[in-house]
Enzyme design. Structure first.
Site: not given
Ligand code: GLA
Length: 391
Positions: A37-38, A124, A126, A128-129, A174
């Protein structure tokens, strides 16, 4: 991953050869080692590309039509490059359409194409599909149309596709690492300048291991946007208090934070503390890796998790459980949730010879408490998007 020849066979059965340029391409998912979250706070991140990826085959067409087949879900869509608008029915196709829309908006000329793809990145989770699908689409369309799009531009274009077309306000991490990841390296990205540096991660004694909680990231979207808003409020506060240019939480030092934290609403103060301290942790982590100090790096991962759990509040019971179970093991250096949060995966750093015992213990422990058997993936840093040579 399905054998490439088999994939071509299926492709050729579905499409008659247009006689135009064709090719095979791939783009990987990612796991973030530290720096959560940066990215949307213009800070630092340190992800790796993983071995799980999407492979796309494509051939150019003479018209403006795009025909796509998702082999995994046996789903097909057709659309024209002249009328791209988000689909409510085939939401998966929005990732592809969004990318083509952004390529055209950047004034690159496109012709239609026949495409087929297959993925082994869990959805889903996490990992990064979605970014991988965007990146493999961008690479395929660029190469088939003989366009020169540099990797950083490609990453930004894919991020815009997700922001504008899919409607998810994600940061750049991502797509960036899916484009630029490299085998045996982590990618240290400055999400303000978009500069990057490859940091070696190839000590044979250590291994990265991902644990999938199998909890789908349900809340992620709304809470993600809420966190972005809270960071904006904190930034506005500091802009007002400090007599210099502040563009994002990236610009605030820990000392400044400490001086002013009491004046911020309690929740906003905690959100800011996570982002500001996490940026320091990423930089310290890079230093640790440069010196080959994996245990210092692991310690920073543990601190990162604590901060995400208590200050940023994006973890969940199952992720905390996976981290707790991991940290009880011997020879584990670090463990933390990774990605947006509220489900998905944890990332773990441990000594290689301990992998089997670790896997077994985590599986048993997690299943006993949650009734769910977690998936575990061992994944050294893999390479980013690429053209797959044929024949
Ligand atoms: C999601 C977003 C990224 C990043 C992470 C949190 O994966 O797509 O841009 O913000 O969450 O670090």
């Amino acid at each position: 991953m399905q054998d490439l020849n088999k994939l071509w066979k299926i492709f050729n059965k579905k499409h008659t050869d247009t006689g135009l340029i064709k090719g095979a391409f791939s783009a990987p998912g990612r796991v973030n080692l530290i720096g959560e979250h940066t990215d949307y706070n213009e800070g630092f991140v340190l992800p790796i590309a993983i071995g799980k990826k999407i492979i796309m085959l494509g051939q150019l067409r003479n018209d403006r039509l795009v025909q796509v087949f998702d082999l995994g879900y046996k789903a097909e869509v057709k659309f024209s490059l002249d009328s791209l608008s988000p689909s409510k029915k085939d939401t998966w196709a929005n990732y592809l359409m969004g990318v083509m829309d952004e390529i055209q908006k950047a004034e690159y000329p496109l012709q239609g194409a026949n495409l087929i793809f297959i993925s082994n990145i869990p959805k889903g989770a996490g990992l990064s599909s979605s970014a991988a699908l965007e990146v493999v689409t961008a690479l395929t369309m660029a190469k088939l149309n003989l366009l020169e799009i540099k990797p950083v531009e490609m990453a930004r274009l894919c991020q815009r596709a997700e922001n504008n077309f899919v409607g998810v306000a994600c940061g750049i991490m991502d797509q960036y690492v899916s484009c630029l990841g490299q085998k045996n390296y982590t990618l240290f990205i400055d999400c303000r300048s978009n500069d990057y540096e490859l940091i070696p991660f190839k000590d044979p004694n250590y291994q990265v291991l991902i644990c999938n909680s199998k909890i789908q990231r349900g809340l992620a979207n709304s809470e993600y946007n809420k966190r972005r808003e809270e960071c904006k409020i904190a930034t506005e506060f500091f802009k007002h208090e400090l007599n210099r240019e502040i563009r994002a939480l990236r610009d605030i030092t820990i000392d400044e934070y400490k001086k002013y934290q009491a004046q911020l609403p309690e929740i906003i103060a905690r959100r800011a503390r996570h982002v500001i301290s996490e940026n320091y942790r990423v930089q310290a982590g890079v230093q640790a890796l440069r010196m080959g100090n994996y245990s210092a790096f692991g310690q920073l991962m543990i601190e990162s998790h604590r901060s995400l759990k208590d200050d940023y509040e994006v973890s969940c019971t199952e992720l905390d459980l996976l981290v707790d179970l991991a940290l009880k093991q011997e020879e584990i250096l670090g463990a933390r949730m990774t990605g947006a949060g509220f489900g998905g995966c944890t990332v773990n750093l441990l000594r290689r010879e301990y992998i089997d015992v670790f896997e077994k213990t985590i599986k048993q422990g997690y299943k006993k408490i949650t009734g769910i058997l977690p998936d575990i993936y061992v994944t050294p840093p893999a390479e980013g998007a690429k053209v797959i040579k044929l024949g």
